[in-house]
Design a protein around this motif. Sequence first.
Motif, PDB file in Angstrom:
ATOM      1  N   UNK A  95       0.714  -1.195  -0.021  1.00 61.24           N
ATOM      2  CA  UNK A  95       0.202  -0.171  -0.232  1.00 61.24           C
ATOM      3  C   UNK A  95       0.862   1.304  -0.045  1.00 61.24           C
ATOM      4  N   UNK A  96       1.790   1.397   0.902  1.00 62.63           N
ATOM      5  CA  UNK A  96       2.808   2.478   1.137  1.00 62.63           C
ATOM      6  C   UNK A  96       3.627   2.546  -0.185  1.00 62.63           C
ATOM      7  N   UNK A  97       4.160   1.550  -0.805  1.00 66.10           N
ATOM      8  CA  UNK A  97       4.944   1.622  -1.901  1.00 66.10           C
ATOM      9  C   UNK A  97       4.104   2.099  -3.096  1.00 66.10           C
ATOM     10  N   UNK A  98       2.636   1.562  -3.233  1.00 65.02           N
ATOM     11  CA  UNK A  98       2.143   1.856  -4.574  1.00 65.02           C
ATOM     12  C   UNK A  98       1.770   3.555  -4.314  1.00 65.02           C
ATOM     13  N   UNK A  99       1.364   4.056  -3.115  1.00 65.56           N
ATOM     14  CA  UNK A  99       1.344   5.403  -2.995  1.00 65.56           C
ATOM     15  C   UNK A  99       2.424   6.034  -3.376  1.00 65.56           C
ATOM     16  N   UNK A 100       3.468   5.748  -2.875  1.00 65.50           N
ATOM     17  CA  UNK A 100       4.793   6.690  -3.029  1.00 65.50           C
ATOM     18  C   UNK A 100       5.189   6.633  -4.491  1.00 65.50           C
ATOM     19  N   UNK A 101       4.960   5.578  -5.269  1.00 63.33           N
ATOM     20  CA  UNK A 101       5.102   5.323  -6.751  1.00 63.33           C
ATOM     21  C   UNK A 101       4.224   6.460  -7.452  1.00 63.33           C
ATOM     22  N   UNK A 102       3.039   6.447  -7.001  1.00 63.45           N
ATOM     23  CA  UNK A 102       2.243   7.542  -7.495  1.00 63.45           C
ATOM     24  C   UNK A 102       2.539   8.853  -7.414  1.00 63.45           C
ATOM     25  N   UNK A 103       2.832   8.994  -5.968  1.00 59.00           N
ATOM     26  CA  UNK A 103       3.368  10.489  -5.622  1.00 59.00           C
ATOM     27  C   UNK A 103       4.656  10.967  -6.594  1.00 59.00           C
ATOM     28  N   UNK A 104       5.542  10.076  -6.772  1.00 61.82           N
ATOM     29  CA  UNK A 104       6.837  10.235  -7.370  1.00 61.82           C
ATOM     30  C   UNK A 104       6.740  10.580  -8.757  1.00 61.82           C
ATOM     31  N   UNK A 120      -8.153   2.570   0.925  1.00 65.28           N
ATOM     32  CA  UNK A 120      -7.215   3.744   1.296  1.00 65.28           C
ATOM     33  C   UNK A 120      -6.357   4.159  -0.017  1.00 65.28           C
ATOM     34  N   UNK A 121      -5.937   2.976  -0.683  1.00 59.07           N
ATOM     35  CA  UNK A 121      -5.425   3.359  -1.979  1.00 59.07           C
ATOM     36  C   UNK A 121      -5.989   3.839  -3.017  1.00 59.07           C
ATOM     37  N   UNK A 122      -7.316   3.468  -2.804  1.00 57.57           N
ATOM     38  CA  UNK A 122      -8.263   4.049  -3.974  1.00 57.57           C
ATOM     39  C   UNK A 122      -8.554   5.471  -3.833  1.00 57.57           C
ATOM     40  N   UNK A 123      -8.871   5.968  -2.539  1.00 55.75           N
ATOM     41  CA  UNK A 123      -8.967   7.312  -2.132  1.00 55.75           C
ATOM     42  C   UNK A 123      -7.648   8.188  -2.335  1.00 55.75           C
ATOM     43  N   UNK A 124      -6.600   7.817  -2.021  1.00 58.88           N
ATOM     44  CA  UNK A 124      -5.373   8.505  -2.120  1.00 58.88           C
ATOM     45  C   UNK A 124      -5.318   8.579  -3.614  1.00 58.88           C
ATOM     46  N   UNK A 125      -5.319   7.656  -4.429  1.00 58.97           N
ATOM     47  CA  UNK A 125      -4.919   7.521  -5.840  1.00 58.97           C
ATOM     48  C   UNK A 125      -5.894   8.524  -6.439  1.00 58.97           C
ATOM     49  N   UNK A 126      -6.873   8.462  -6.048  1.00 59.06           N
ATOM     50  CA  UNK A 126      -8.231   9.713  -6.786  1.00 59.06           C
ATOM     51  C   UNK A 126      -7.535  10.810  -6.431  1.00 59.06           C
ATOM     52  N   UNK A 127      -7.498  11.177  -5.285  1.00 59.70           N
ATOM     53  CA  UNK A 127      -7.099  12.464  -4.618  1.00 59.70           C
ATOM     54  C   UNK A 127      -6.129  13.006  -5.158  1.00 59.70           C
ATOM     55  N   UNK A 128      -4.611  12.037  -5.401  1.00 56.97           N
ATOM     56  CA  UNK A 128      -3.414  12.580  -5.959  1.00 56.97           C
ATOM     57  C   UNK A 128      -3.923  12.836  -7.599  1.00 56.97           C
ATOM     58  N   UNK A 129      -4.576  12.034  -8.142  1.00 58.64           N
ATOM     59  CA  UNK A 129      -4.923  12.426  -9.528  1.00 58.64           C
ATOM     60  C   UNK A 129      -5.476  13.655 -10.014  1.00 58.64           C
ATOM     61  N   UNK A 130      -6.647  13.855  -8.972  1.00 66.39           N
ATOM     62  CA  UNK A 130      -7.227  15.372  -9.259  1.00 66.39           C
ATOM     63  C   UNK A 130      -6.283  16.346  -9.296  1.00 66.39           C
ATOM     64  N   UNK A 131      -5.406  16.243  -7.882  1.00 65.70           N
ATOM     65  CA  UNK A 131      -4.278  17.313  -7.869  1.00 65.70           C
ATOM     66  C   UNK A 131      -3.513  17.489  -8.853  1.00 65.70           C
TER      67      UNK A 131
END
Length: 200
Positions: A72-81, A135-146
Motif C-alpha cells: 500500500x505504501x509503495x504503491x502510493x509512493x510510486x504514484x506520488x513520485x 485507502x489506496x483508491x481514495x489516495x490515488x483519486x485525490x492525487x490524480x485530481x491534484x
Amino acid sequence: MSTEAVRQPQQDRSRATRQRLLAAAIDCLAELGWTGSTVSVVAERAGVSRGAAQHHFPTREDLVTAAIEYVTEERLAHLRQGLPDLPPGRDRTEFVVDTIGEMYASKLFSAALQLWVAASSDSQLREKVVPLEARVGREAHRMTVEALGADESRPGVREAVQATLDLARGLGLANLLTDDAKRRSRVLRQWAMTLDAALS
C-alpha cells in the motif's frame, strides 16, 4: 563503547532485514502467487534464515499483513513520485494518465492483485485487504485530481477521473498474462485526449 552505540547498528541491521523480507514477499507474491509465497520461500529470496524471518514475522499471516501495508505504501509512493507539478494542458494530462497506467502495470500491482485473489476466499485476509485497498483508491483519486488540476465541482469531472483509474486497473489486469504494453500505450493515449476534453 556505549550500549546505545551497540544497539544502533543492531537496529539498523534489523530494519534492513525486515525491509528485505518485505521486498522479497512482494517479489514472491508477484511471481509465485499466494500459494507459492510461504515464509520459507520469502526468507530464501531475502537471503535470510527461516528463523530470522520468523523473528520478524512469527507467522505467514504476520508477514502477509506487513506486506499488504508495505505494498500500500509503495504503491502510493510510486504514484506520488510519478506526478510532479506540470503546466496545464494536454501534455500534463497525458503524463498523468501514463503514470497511472505504469502504476497498474507494475510488480506492486501484480502483488496486490494476488492478495485480492487470496482475500476473495479468506475472510481474515479480506478484513485486512479491503480497508487498505479503499485507502489506496481514495489516495490515488485525490492525487490524480491534484496532478491534473481538475475541478471536481464541474459535472462529470469526478467520474472521468475515476474512469481513468478504473481503466488503468483493467489494463493492468490484462498485462498479467501477456505483455500488453503496446496496446496499453495506444489506449491510454486515446483516453488522455478524451480526459483532456472532459477537463477543459
